[in-house]
Structure formats: C-alpha cells, structure tokens
Design a protein around this motif. Structure first.
Motif, PDB file in Angstrom:
ATOM      1  N   TRP A   5       0.806  -1.216   0.000  1.00 19.38           N
ATOM      2  CA  TRP A   5       0.000   0.000   0.000  1.00 19.38           C
ATOM      3  C   TRP A   5       0.839   1.266   0.000  1.00 19.38           C
ATOM      4  O   TRP A   5       0.306   2.371  -0.178  1.00 19.38           O
ATOM      5  CB  TRP A   5      -0.953  -0.014   1.198  1.00 19.38           C
ATOM      6  CG  TRP A   5      -1.989  -1.079   1.066  1.00 19.38           C
ATOM      7  CD1 TRP A   5      -1.996  -2.297   1.671  1.00 19.38           C
ATOM      8  CD2 TRP A   5      -3.161  -1.038   0.241  1.00 19.38           C
ATOM      9  NE1 TRP A   5      -3.089  -3.020   1.283  1.00 19.38           N
ATOM     10  CE2 TRP A   5      -3.836  -2.271   0.410  1.00 19.38           C
ATOM     11  CE3 TRP A   5      -3.708  -0.076  -0.611  1.00 19.38           C
ATOM     12  CZ2 TRP A   5      -5.019  -2.571  -0.254  1.00 19.38           C
ATOM     13  CZ3 TRP A   5      -4.894  -0.364  -1.265  1.00 19.38           C
ATOM     14  CH2 TRP A   5      -5.536  -1.592  -1.082  1.00 19.38           C
ATOM     15  N   VAL A   6       2.165   1.104   0.184  1.00 14.59           N
ATOM     16  CA  VAL A   6       3.038   2.286   0.136  1.00 14.59           C
ATOM     17  C   VAL A   6       4.235   2.053  -0.782  1.00 14.59           C
ATOM     18  O   VAL A   6       5.225   2.771  -0.699  1.00 14.59           O
ATOM     19  CB  VAL A   6       3.524   2.680   1.553  1.00 14.59           C
ATOM     20  CG1 VAL A   6       2.384   3.291   2.365  1.00 14.59           C
ATOM     21  CG2 VAL A   6       4.132   1.492   2.292  1.00 14.59           C
ATOM     22  N   ARG A  12      -3.532  12.239   3.771  1.00 11.51           N
ATOM     23  CA  ARG A  12      -2.951  12.078   2.434  1.00 11.51           C
ATOM     24  C   ARG A  12      -3.417  10.791   1.758  1.00 11.51           C
ATOM     25  O   ARG A  12      -3.150  10.595   0.563  1.00 11.51           O
ATOM     26  CB  ARG A  12      -1.427  12.121   2.509  1.00 11.51           C
ATOM     27  CG  ARG A  12      -0.873  13.501   2.841  1.00 11.51           C
ATOM     28  CD  ARG A  12      -1.416  14.556   1.909  1.00 11.51           C
ATOM     29  NE  ARG A  12      -0.899  15.895   2.189  1.00 11.51           N
ATOM     30  CZ  ARG A  12      -1.423  17.013   1.710  1.00 11.51           C
ATOM     31  NH1 ARG A  12      -2.506  16.965   0.947  1.00 11.51           N
ATOM     32  NH2 ARG A  12      -0.887  18.193   1.997  1.00 11.51           N
ATOM     33  N   ALA A  13      -4.116   9.935   2.478  1.00 10.85           N
ATOM     34  CA  ALA A  13      -4.727   8.752   1.851  1.00 10.85           C
ATOM     35  C   ALA A  13      -6.084   9.080   1.240  1.00 10.85           C
ATOM     36  O   ALA A  13      -6.597   8.312   0.425  1.00 10.85           O
ATOM     37  CB  ALA A  13      -4.875   7.639   2.885  1.00 10.85           C
ATOM     38  N   ARG A  65      -9.066  10.834  -0.980  1.00 16.13           N
ATOM     39  CA  ARG A  65      -9.285  11.403  -2.303  1.00 16.13           C
ATOM     40  C   ARG A  65     -10.223  12.600  -2.177  1.00 16.13           C
ATOM     41  O   ARG A  65     -10.904  12.777  -1.155  1.00 16.13           O
ATOM     42  CB  ARG A  65      -9.903  10.373  -3.244  1.00 16.13           C
ATOM     43  CG  ARG A  65      -9.003   9.192  -3.538  1.00 16.13           C
ATOM     44  CD  ARG A  65      -9.706   8.199  -4.448  1.00 16.13           C
ATOM     45  NE  ARG A  65      -8.891   7.011  -4.705  1.00 16.13           N
ATOM     46  CZ  ARG A  65      -9.324   5.947  -5.357  1.00 16.13           C
ATOM     47  NH1 ARG A  65     -10.579   5.918  -5.815  1.00 16.13           N
ATOM     48  NH2 ARG A  65      -8.531   4.916  -5.558  1.00 16.13           N
ATOM     49  N   ASP A  76     -13.777  11.844  -1.134  1.00 19.19           N
ATOM     50  CA  ASP A  76     -14.033  11.279   0.186  1.00 19.19           C
ATOM     51  C   ASP A  76     -14.489  12.369   1.147  1.00 19.19           C
ATOM     52  O   ASP A  76     -14.012  13.496   1.112  1.00 19.19           O
ATOM     53  CB  ASP A  76     -12.774  10.609   0.736  1.00 19.19           C
ATOM     54  CG  ASP A  76     -12.351   9.415  -0.089  1.00 19.19           C
ATOM     55  OD1 ASP A  76     -13.235   8.751  -0.662  1.00 19.19           O
ATOM     56  OD2 ASP A  76     -11.139   9.135  -0.151  1.00 19.19           O
ATOM     57  N   ASP A  84     -13.117   0.804  -7.747  1.00 16.52           N
ATOM     58  CA  ASP A  84     -12.055   1.705  -7.314  1.00 16.52           C
ATOM     59  C   ASP A  84     -12.453   3.167  -7.419  1.00 16.52           C
ATOM     60  O   ASP A  84     -11.786   4.041  -6.855  1.00 16.52           O
ATOM     61  CB  ASP A  84     -10.779   1.454  -8.125  1.00 16.52           C
ATOM     62  CG  ASP A  84      -9.575   2.137  -7.511  1.00 16.52           C
ATOM     63  OD1 ASP A  84      -9.345   1.945  -6.295  1.00 16.52           O
ATOM     64  OD2 ASP A  84      -8.881   2.887  -8.230  1.00 16.52           O
ATOM     65  N   LEU A 106      -0.490   5.926   6.669  1.00 12.95           N
ATOM     66  CA  LEU A 106      -0.857   6.086   5.267  1.00 12.95           C
ATOM     67  C   LEU A 106      -1.249   4.743   4.660  1.00 12.95           C
ATOM     68  O   LEU A 106      -2.281   4.632   3.974  1.00 12.95           O
ATOM     69  CB  LEU A 106       0.319   6.694   4.491  1.00 12.95           C
ATOM     70  CG  LEU A 106       0.143   6.838   2.976  1.00 12.95           C
ATOM     71  CD1 LEU A 106      -0.942   7.859   2.638  1.00 12.95           C
ATOM     72  CD2 LEU A 106       1.475   7.236   2.315  1.00 12.95           C
ATOM     73  N   SER A 137      -4.545   3.343   6.203  1.00 15.01           N
ATOM     74  CA  SER A 137      -5.688   4.153   5.775  1.00 15.01           C
ATOM     75  C   SER A 137      -6.034   3.890   4.315  1.00 15.01           C
ATOM     76  O   SER A 137      -7.226   3.824   3.958  1.00 15.01           O
ATOM     77  CB  SER A 137      -5.370   5.642   5.974  1.00 15.01           C
ATOM     78  OG  SER A 137      -5.143   5.935   7.337  1.00 15.01           O
ATOM     79  N   ARG A 138      -5.030   3.738   3.473  1.00 15.83           N
ATOM     80  CA  ARG A 138      -5.299   3.404   2.068  1.00 15.83           C
ATOM     81  C   ARG A 138      -6.030   2.073   1.970  1.00 15.83           C
ATOM     82  O   ARG A 138      -6.977   1.927   1.189  1.00 15.83           O
ATOM     83  CB  ARG A 138      -3.980   3.350   1.292  1.00 15.83           C
ATOM     84  CG  ARG A 138      -3.396   4.711   0.924  1.00 15.83           C
ATOM     85  CD  ARG A 138      -2.074   4.546   0.188  1.00 15.83           C
ATOM     86  NE  ARG A 138      -1.612   5.788  -0.417  1.00 15.83           N
ATOM     87  CZ  ARG A 138      -0.475   5.918  -1.104  1.00 15.83           C
ATOM     88  NH1 ARG A 138       0.304   4.840  -1.269  1.00 15.83           N
ATOM     89  NH2 ARG A 138      -0.128   7.078  -1.620  1.00 15.83           N
ATOM     90  N   TRP A 139      -5.567   1.105   2.754  1.00 11.66           N
ATOM     91  CA  TRP A 139      -6.227  -0.210   2.734  1.00 11.66           C
ATOM     92  C   TRP A 139      -7.681  -0.098   3.186  1.00 11.66           C
ATOM     93  O   TRP A 139      -8.584  -0.642   2.537  1.00 11.66           O
ATOM     94  CB  TRP A 139      -5.467  -1.180   3.639  1.00 11.66           C
ATOM     95  CG  TRP A 139      -6.279  -2.391   3.976  1.00 11.66           C
ATOM     96  CD1 TRP A 139      -6.528  -3.472   3.189  1.00 11.66           C
ATOM     97  CD2 TRP A 139      -7.000  -2.615   5.196  1.00 11.66           C
ATOM     98  NE1 TRP A 139      -7.347  -4.363   3.837  1.00 11.66           N
ATOM     99  CE2 TRP A 139      -7.657  -3.867   5.065  1.00 11.66           C
ATOM    100  CE3 TRP A 139      -7.150  -1.887   6.373  1.00 11.66           C
ATOM    101  CZ2 TRP A 139      -8.447  -4.386   6.101  1.00 11.66           C
ATOM    102  CZ3 TRP A 139      -7.934  -2.405   7.399  1.00 11.66           C
ATOM    103  CH2 TRP A 139      -8.566  -3.641   7.239  1.00 11.66           C
ATOM    104  N   HIS A 199      -9.851   1.598   0.655  1.00 12.35           N
ATOM    105  CA  HIS A 199     -10.058   0.693  -0.472  1.00 12.35           C
ATOM    106  C   HIS A 199     -11.169  -0.303  -0.147  1.00 12.35           C
ATOM    107  O   HIS A 199     -12.049  -0.574  -0.991  1.00 12.35           O
ATOM    108  CB  HIS A 199      -8.759  -0.050  -0.792  1.00 12.35           C
ATOM    109  CG  HIS A 199      -8.859  -1.009  -1.936  1.00 12.35           C
ATOM    110  ND1 HIS A 199      -9.193  -2.340  -1.764  1.00 12.35           N
ATOM    111  CD2 HIS A 199      -8.664  -0.831  -3.268  1.00 12.35           C
ATOM    112  CE1 HIS A 199      -9.203  -2.943  -2.934  1.00 12.35           C
ATOM    113  NE2 HIS A 199      -8.880  -2.056  -3.876  1.00 12.35           N
TER     114      HIS A 199
END
Length: 401
Positions: free
Chosen positions: A61-62, A114-115, A117, A120, A191, A270, A273-275, A278
């Motif tokens: 994820w990073v 920063r994760a 969009r 969101d 996505d 980061l 949070s991205r996970w 998603h």
C-alpha cells in the motif's frame, strides 16, 4: 480477579472477568506497559529510530511512496505542528478563547489525510487540524471557531470536510448517516467508489453515539472508516479505565474489522488508511482504525495535564516523536540535505507569521450574524428577536455593544 494480561489483552474464555471497582496495582502496570508498547498487533513500517521495517500485508500500500513523497509528508507534519504551536500561543495571549492542541498526533492525521481522495468525505471532531490541512483548509480558517466569530468558514461540500463537532461522539452518527447515503446511492463497488472517514478520540468510544454509529454502519455495510486517535488520555482518564479490550478489538463485536496502527508512524498510517478506504470503496466497509499515539500537550488550553499524568510518561513518548523519525530516515538515506530542512523552517516561520497577522486583525462579526443560518426557512419568531436585539444595541454609543 482477572490477570494483568486479561485487563489489556483478554480473549474470550481465557480468564474470568474483572470484578474490582478499581484496577489492582498489577493491572495498572499491565495497562501502562500496553500503553508504551502498543501490543503485538501494532502495524509499524518505520521505527522511532527512523528504520524502515517491512510488513507483507501493508508494504504494497506504500510501494509507490517516493523520496519526494516522504519529504512532502515531513513538510506537512512540520507546518501543521508550527501552526498548532502558534495557535496555542495566541490563545495564551488572549487572542483565542480556547485551542485544542494536536501536538504529537501529526503523523496520525497527515497519514490518513494524504490517503484521502477529493471525493471522500470527512467528519472531524475538534482536533483534526492536520486533516483539515490535507483537505485544503488553511489554518487561518479554523481560528474563527476558537475566537468565537463563526462556526466554520469553509464550504463543507466543496472541501468534503464537515465543520468541527464539539459534542463528543456526535459526528459519528452524522458520518454513519452520510456513508449510508453513499451506499444507497450506489457510490461504492469499484475503485471509483466514495468513502467517508470519521474521527474521534479514545474517550469518545465510551459515548453511546459512537456505538450507535457502529451498529448502523455495520448493518448497512456503510463505506465508513472509523478513525480513533487513541492518544491515551480522555482528558484525565487513561485508556485502561475506558476499556478492558484494546480499542481496535471492539470492532469484532459489531462484525467488521478493526486494526491498530502506530499513530506516530506516518508511513504505516498512510498504508493502513489506504487499505481501509479501499475496502470501503469496494463496499466491504466499515473498518475501525485505532491510531495508537500520544497527546503531548494538554487536552485543551483549559486543561492542566500535570495534575493527572507523570512526566516520565511524557519523556518516554518524546522519543517516539512522529516528525523526528521521518527526519532521521531522510538524513540517514540521503533523501534530504540541510537546504531542504532550512527551507521547511523558513516556510513554517512564514506560516506562523501569516497566522498571527490574520488572527490579531480578525474583524468582529456583525451582530446580526448570530441569527443567520439557524433555520432553513424564514422564522418569524427568530426575526422578531433579531430586530429587537439590533434595536436595543443601536441605543448604545456607537450603535452596538
């Protein structure tokens, strides 16, 4: 009586429940040990010494994070901390009625910020100055709330950042309803899906609104990330007096995943949070993230933390500073030179200057503004109150008072 391990890391059937009205000395020690270590399930990608550690689940994820990205994350944290410190000083000098510091929680907020969009939605409490920064809201725009001149000065629909919520936990219900709407409108499933993030502290997990939000989000598979910043103190109450379970484990009682991340590790925050976002975008929400961090300052500027916590605890957490670990990593791996750090310092000085100039020169709002935006439709009773108040104020020298 339960064991010390049961107090902080219980599993069903392993030990009898605690029966004491207050924890024993051993239980307190176990709680403090868990507080300092974070437990075996803590997700960490960068140690306090700035060393990169690997995690098979969250490294992907990073994997796209470059040296430029790390420098930008560092810059975010430094500038947000400087704005926070300047606002804290402004309150002490009488320019703000109150301030809610975020000192020590910069990585938790910048990592998730920063994760996000643009699509969101964010529902903050009252400490999310770093998340606001990531959503394009200038620190100056936050000051009116704490000076008492406005409720919020930004467009919450354009920024996708709801106004600050002062009532503890209330924003969780608002976020659950909003995320349910995203689900009903078909804005999840791939996505390109939308997600919502709701912020609250460890103390808020004792509020009924939070648990009601958990129930509604779980039942309707709402694309909602519950982001708990566990800064170890609900004002003067430590976390071990709030829950017998680590907070992230509470999610399993509602049927959705919970995860604990090192909230002083911006890279790990980061990634996690991205996970989680998603998962929500694809309709697999909700998710609870417990960002395990520490409040280095007072709860607010009306609080005196020296009355309830030890200086040794504070000194221990200083060694885990979220900004310092990134700086050490950048230097150790030749990702930044002294010119870079000098420029960041200059930028933070300029931001502090702009913030102060803005604050001390803020105009008083017109008297009638307190009657505006109260009802969606005209209200005769409120209009009569406004007219009476304005007529009364006009009787004073200068036309108002």
């Amino acid at each position: 009586m339960s064991s010390p391990e049961q107090w902080t890391h219980p599993e069903p059937g392993e030990a009898p429940p605690a029966t004491a009205a207050a924890p024993t000395k051993e239980q307190v020690i176990a709680g403090l040990r868990a507080t300092s270590e974070g437990g075996p399930d803590l997700v960490q990608l960068m140690t306090p010494e700035g060393e990169r550690v690997h995690d098979e689940r969250f490294d992907p994820w990073v994997e796209d994070v470059t040296a430029d990205d790390l420098r930008n994350l560092y810059r975010d944290m430094v500038l947000v901390r400087r704005a926070d410190r300047e606002a804290n000083a402004l309150q002490r000098q009488g320019q703000l009625g109150i301030w809610v510091p975020l000192l020590g929680q910069e990585a938790a907020q910048i990592g998730v910020g920063r994760a996000l969009r643009q699509t969101d939605m964010v529902f903050p409490s009252y400490r999310e100055h770093g998340v606001a920064w990531c959503k394009g809201i200038k620190p100056q725009e936050l000051l009116g709330i704490f000076r008492g001149t406005d409720n919020s000065s930004w467009d919450s629909q354009a920024t996708r950042f709801h106004p600050y919520t002062i009532v503890i936990g209330n924003q969780v219900l608002n976020a659950a309803g909003y995320a349910m709407g995203q689900r009903f409108e078909g804005k999840v499933g791939d996505d390109n899906g939308e997600a919502t993030v709701c912020f609250f502290g460890d103390g808020a997990t004792s509020q009924g609104d939070v648990h009601e939000g958990f129930v509604w989000a779980a039942v309707y598979d709402a694309p909602l990330v519950f982001f708990c910043q566990n800064n170890q103190w609900a004002i003067s109450e430590p976390t071990e007096r709030q829950s017998r379970l680590p907070l992230y484990q509470r999610a399993r009682g509602y049927g959705f995943p919970g995860i604990r991340v090192d909230g002083n590790d911006v890279l790990a925050t980061l990634a996690v949070s991205r996970w989680a976002l998603h998962e929500c975008r694809f309709g697999n929400g909700p998710v609870l993230i417990e960002a395990f961090t520490y409040r280095m300052d007072a709860h607010t500027t009306t609080d005196d933390p020296t009355r309830y916590r030890l200086s040794d605890e504070l000194e221990t957490w200083k060694l885990k500073d979220p900004i310092e670990r990134v700086r050490v990593h950048l230097v150790r791996h030749d990702m930044a030179d002294q010119a870079f750090f000098d420029q960041i310092q200059a930028d933070s000085d300029e931001l502090a200057h702009e913030l102060r100039e803005f604050c001390v020169n803020m105009p008083d709002p017109p008297l009638e503004s307190m009657f505006q935006n109260t009802y969606a439709e005209p209200n005769p009773a409120l209009d009569a109150q406004r007219d009476e108040f304005l007529a009364y104020s006009a009787g004073f020298e200068g036309g108002e008072r």
